[in-house]
Write an enzyme that holds these catalytic residues in place. Structure first.
Site, PDB file in Angstrom:
ATOM      1  N   SER A 203      20.636   9.763 -81.829  1.00 31.23           N
ATOM      2  CA  SER A 203      21.782  10.307 -82.572  1.00 31.23           C
ATOM      3  C   SER A 203      21.498   9.385 -83.865  1.00 31.23           C
ATOM      4  O   SER A 203      20.694   8.819 -84.120  1.00 31.23           O
ATOM      5  CB  SER A 203      22.711   9.883 -81.883  1.00 31.23           C
ATOM      6  OG  SER A 203      22.909   8.387 -81.707  1.00 31.23           O
ATOM      7  N   LYS A 204      22.427   9.636 -84.801  1.00 27.45           N
ATOM      8  CA  LYS A 204      22.642   8.961 -85.937  1.00 27.45           C
ATOM      9  C   LYS A 204      22.233   7.436 -85.599  1.00 27.45           C
ATOM     10  O   LYS A 204      22.151   6.810 -86.225  1.00 27.45           O
ATOM     11  CB  LYS A 204      23.920   9.117 -86.486  1.00 27.45           C
ATOM     12  CG  LYS A 204      24.198  10.671 -87.140  1.00 27.45           C
ATOM     13  CD  LYS A 204      23.822  10.733 -88.542  1.00 27.45           C
ATOM     14  CE  LYS A 204      23.840  12.104 -89.503  1.00 27.45           C
ATOM     15  NZ  LYS A 204      23.058  13.027 -88.623  1.00 27.45           N
ATOM     16  N   ARG A 205      22.946   6.834 -84.662  1.00 31.57           N
ATOM     17  CA  ARG A 205      23.062   5.536 -84.189  1.00 31.57           C
ATOM     18  C   ARG A 205      21.592   5.037 -84.362  1.00 31.57           C
ATOM     19  O   ARG A 205      21.374   3.974 -84.476  1.00 31.57           O
ATOM     20  CB  ARG A 205      23.495   5.334 -82.783  1.00 31.57           C
ATOM     21  CG  ARG A 205      24.066   4.002 -82.167  1.00 31.57           C
ATOM     22  CD  ARG A 205      24.985   4.252 -80.979  1.00 31.57           C
ATOM     23  NE  ARG A 205      24.324   5.179 -80.077  1.00 31.57           N
ATOM     24  CZ  ARG A 205      23.433   4.615 -79.303  1.00 31.57           C
ATOM     25  NH1 ARG A 205      23.148   3.290 -79.175  1.00 31.57           N
ATOM     26  NH2 ARG A 205      22.903   5.490 -78.318  1.00 31.57           N
ATOM     27  N   GLU A 206      20.845   6.021 -83.891  1.00 32.02           N
ATOM     28  CA  GLU A 206      19.319   5.605 -83.778  1.00 32.02           C
ATOM     29  C   GLU A 206      18.518   5.827 -85.356  1.00 32.02           C
ATOM     30  O   GLU A 206      17.369   5.768 -85.432  1.00 32.02           O
ATOM     31  CB  GLU A 206      18.539   6.564 -82.868  1.00 32.02           C
ATOM     32  CG  GLU A 206      17.870   5.782 -81.746  1.00 32.02           C
ATOM     33  CD  GLU A 206      18.891   5.106 -80.843  1.00 32.02           C
ATOM     34  OE1 GLU A 206      18.449   4.120 -80.235  1.00 32.02           O
ATOM     35  OE2 GLU A 206      19.899   5.302 -80.913  1.00 32.02           O
ATOM     36  N   SER A 207      19.442   6.120 -86.163  1.00 32.67           N
ATOM     37  CA  SER A 207      18.751   6.585 -87.727  1.00 32.67           C
ATOM     38  C   SER A 207      18.126   5.089 -88.010  1.00 32.67           C
ATOM     39  O   SER A 207      17.205   5.265 -88.895  1.00 32.67           O
ATOM     40  CB  SER A 207      19.806   6.622 -88.590  1.00 32.67           C
ATOM     41  OG  SER A 207      20.951   5.969 -88.504  1.00 32.67           O
TER      42      SER A 207
END
Ligand code: GLU
Length: 431
Positions: A203-207
């Site tokens: 997810s974005k969290r992993e960006s």
């Protein structure tokens, strides 16, 4: 060898290149090269609102770092707007598209089923009623992805489209467009999603998992990142896990890529990076670790080489260097209680440190090396019930750490004077 095979990597320049994008590029590159074919770079920059300055540069630099050299490109879609417009108008003339406000829409046939074969997933069937008429040219004159990628794949004579599987559900659109133009379909291979370890979609969290971050901030080596990315969805039939780019060109098989989501397991990357760190010479590691050690200040390269050689067997990533080795660059700070091994009291700890200081003072400068120190201390430690009573306070006084390499190799690097002064500083704390 099929010299006609042509693949492309077609990123949108909307951010730093991520692990998933690198995998797509790598698989396209491997498949082209193992077949004596060509690999192209196309920049899909028609979604003007999402463009990010510097993204294209980052994509190109990242491909270069990993040696994924493209044979043609970068081809930039925004340089060819006229072409897409002409193609959209061609579809209007054929009765396959119509104007809607300022935009042009493709008339999607809604009955029947679309069937096609995906290299990775095999036969796929999708009901056409799931599709709607879709915009191919926007009122701002820019084409949508749906039209642009397909026109370019045709014009660039792409034979194999290897991309993320989020495009599968739109395959009826692409197949209908090909039919309307009277073009042959390329072959398709849709790559599995990347998942977090808890199987959630990355997810974005992993960006933060941009490739640049992995290399420049986390301190992973290029070889390890490439190797790790290659195994996100593909595995050889053997147990081999360590692959160079050349080996991957030989071994990789597109049809063996898995259908199920591929787990992004950062612990595996840590392990793999450690393997590559172990293959380097200390001299090479000093160079690679330099950006991470900058803040630690001075140190000639032979001093740094010794420190790195000491950490090399355990090191997982270069970014760990400062925290693991800070005590070589400045006197350690720590809580006095850490000096005590098990149930030792203040007095015993003091005696132990005093003895260590005495032993060190008696060693000649020229004999101040690991082997000799080890011999002297292990010999003396026999008089203790537990050799930790001598060695633990010594090692903590030197490093200020619960865990570190052994005291003898550390003292050899620190030298006699600095080792003794650290013992004295520890004794001062116990006063
Ligand atoms: N620009 C698309 C993306 O970045 C490319 C998809 C494709 O390879 O066709 O997802």
């Amino acid at each position: 060898m099929n010299s006609k095979i042509r693949t492309r990597f077609a990123p949108s320049p909307t951010g730093l290149l991520h692990v998933g994008g690198l995998r797509t590029a790598l698989y396209n590159y491997l498949f082209a090269k193992q077949n004596g074919g060509q690999f192209m770079l196309r920049i899909e920059d028609t979604d003007r609102a999402r463009l990010l300055e510097g993204a294209e540069k980052n994509i190109i630099e990242t491909l270069r770092i990993f040696g994924l050299d493209f044979d043609e490109g970068p081809i930039r879609q925004s340089d060819h707007l006229e072409k897409y417009k002409e193609r959209a108008e061609e579809l209007i003339q054929k009765g396959a598209a119509y104007e809607d406000g300022g935009a042009i829409r493709f008339k999607m046939p809604k009955d029947g089923v679309t069937k096609f074969t995906d290299i990775i997933r095999g036969e796929i069937q999708i009901e056409n009623e799931t599709q709607e008429d879709f915009v191919i040219l926007k009122s701002d004159g820019f084409p949508t992805y749906n039209l642009a990628h397909l026109v370019d794949d045709h014009d660039m004579a792409i034979t194999h489209v290897i991309r993320g599987d989020e495009f599968i559900s739109s395959m009826p659109k692409y197949i209908a467009l090909h039919k309307a133009f009277g073009w042959e379909l390329p072959q398709y291979a849709h790559l599995p999603l990347l998942l977090n370890k808890d199987r959630a979609k990355l997810s974005k969290r992993e960006s933060d998992k941009a490739v640049k971050v992995l290399l420049e901030e986390d301190g992973y080596l290029e070889e390890a990142v490439l190797n790790f990315v290659a195994l996100l969805g593909w595995h050889p039939k053997t147990d081999q896990e360590i692959f160079s780019l050349e080996e991957l060109i030989k071994e990789f098989k597109l049809e063996d890529v898995q259908k199920a989501g591929a787990i992004f397991d950062i612990q595996k990357l840590d392990w793999m990076n450690g393997e590559y760190i172990r293959k380097k010479t200390p001299k090479e590691l000093v160079e690679l670790a330099a950006p991470f050690l900058e803040k630690e200040g001075e140190g000639d390269s032979s001093f740094l080489e010794k420190i790195i050689a000491l950490e090399q067997p355990r090191l997982k990533k270069l970014s760990e260097m400062p925290e693991r080795t800070d005590y070589f660059f400045r006197e350690p700070e720590y809580d006095v209680s850490l000096l005590k091994w098990k149930n030792m009291d203040d007095n015993q700890t003091k005696n132990s440190l005093e003895l260590s200081a005495e032993l060190l003072k008696a060693v000649n400068d020229k004999d101040f090396n690991k082997e000799n120190l080890e011999k002297i201390f292990l010999d003396r430690a026999k008089k203790f019930q537990d050799r930790g009573e001598l060695l633990w306070p010594l090692r903590v006084a030197l490093t200020g750490k619960k865990a570190s390499p052994g005291p003898f190799e550390i003292m050899e690097i620190l030298g006699k004077e600095s080792s003794i002064s650290r013992l004295e500083a520890a004794l001062d704390m116990l006063k």
